[in-house]
Design an enzyme around this catalytic site. Structure first.
Site, PDB file in Angstrom:
ATOM      1  N   ILE A  69      45.242  40.461  34.992  1.00  0.00           N
ATOM      2  CA  ILE A  69      44.706  40.654  36.339  1.00  0.00           C
ATOM      3  C   ILE A  69      43.582  41.667  36.185  1.00  0.00           C
ATOM      4  O   ILE A  69      43.720  42.659  35.469  1.00  0.00           O
ATOM      5  CB  ILE A  69      45.785  41.125  37.345  1.00  0.00           C
ATOM      6  N   ALA A  70      42.458  41.385  36.821  1.00  0.00           N
ATOM      7  CA  ALA A  70      41.300  42.274  36.653  1.00  0.00           C
ATOM      8  C   ALA A  70      40.425  42.245  37.896  1.00  0.00           C
ATOM      9  O   ALA A  70      40.309  41.218  38.570  1.00  0.00           O
ATOM     10  CB  ALA A  70      40.480  41.845  35.440  1.00  0.00           C
ATOM     11  N   GLU A 103      53.246  42.988  31.954  1.00  0.00           N
ATOM     12  CA  GLU A 103      53.222  44.162  31.085  1.00  0.00           C
ATOM     13  C   GLU A 103      52.037  45.005  31.513  1.00  0.00           C
ATOM     14  O   GLU A 103      50.973  44.475  31.833  1.00  0.00           O
ATOM     15  CB  GLU A 103      53.075  43.747  29.625  1.00  0.00           C
ATOM     16  N   ASN A 108      48.074  53.645  32.440  1.00  0.00           N
ATOM     17  CA  ASN A 108      47.362  53.062  33.584  1.00  0.00           C
ATOM     18  C   ASN A 108      48.149  53.359  34.865  1.00  0.00           C
ATOM     19  O   ASN A 108      48.764  52.460  35.456  1.00  0.00           O
ATOM     20  CB  ASN A 108      47.174  51.559  33.382  1.00  0.00           C
ATOM     21  N   TYR A 115      51.859  48.108  41.269  1.00  0.00           N
ATOM     22  CA  TYR A 115      52.989  47.206  41.028  1.00  0.00           C
ATOM     23  C   TYR A 115      54.278  47.737  41.647  1.00  0.00           C
ATOM     24  O   TYR A 115      55.012  46.994  42.294  1.00  0.00           O
ATOM     25  CB  TYR A 115      53.180  46.974  39.530  1.00  0.00           C
TER      26      TYR A 115
END
Length: 147
Positions: A69-70, A103, A108, A115
């Protein structure tokens, strides 16, 4: 206006955004191969028809895993990742997928907070999983969400 759409064809912005977000980005053929397979699904956040963020998942039976995801660094802090994840979770629920895994690097904290704010919980840890440009290795947390 922002739109979330399923990505069905390769877009060079996938490679650009990924390279700007991760130490080691994926190339054109990586994304092309994923998008050709029915095992993988990608959703993108578009602003004025330009891809701003995306999520790519794999699905096996009743479980899904976020492969990546970015968000374009210029578009970060606008809620794109959260909106994509909420869309994804709703989509998986409609497909009767029961769990979603991912993961995330332990270094981060912004992603971990995102999340956890959506209900993901740590179920494991992969020591020295991610490589950084300088050669350092970083643990990954394995997170899970019941969908």
């Amino acid at each position: 206006m922002n739109n979330i759409l399923q990505i069905e064809e390769f877009d060079s912005r996938l490679v650009q955004i990924h390279a700007q977000t991760f130490d080691f980005g994926w190339n054109d053929s990586d994304f092309s191969e994923y998008l050709k397979s029915e095992k993988y699904t990608a959703f993108g956040m578009y602003e004025a028809e330009r891809l701003q963020a995306f999520v790519l998942i794999s699905v096996v039976v009743d479980e899904a895993e976020i492969l990546t995801i970015a968000t374009d660094p210029a578009a970060q802090r606008r809620g794109h990742a959260r909106a994509l994840l909420q869309h994804l979770i709703a989509h998986l629920g409609q497909r009767h997928i029961h769990s979603l895994f991912l993961e995330v690097a332990v270094d981060n904290p912004a992603a971990i907070a995102l999340y956890e704010g959506l209900g993901f919980r740590q179920v494991g840890r992969r020591p020295l999983y991610y490589s950084r440009r300088g050669g350092a290795l970083v643990d990954a947390l394995i997170l899970s969400l019941a969908v």
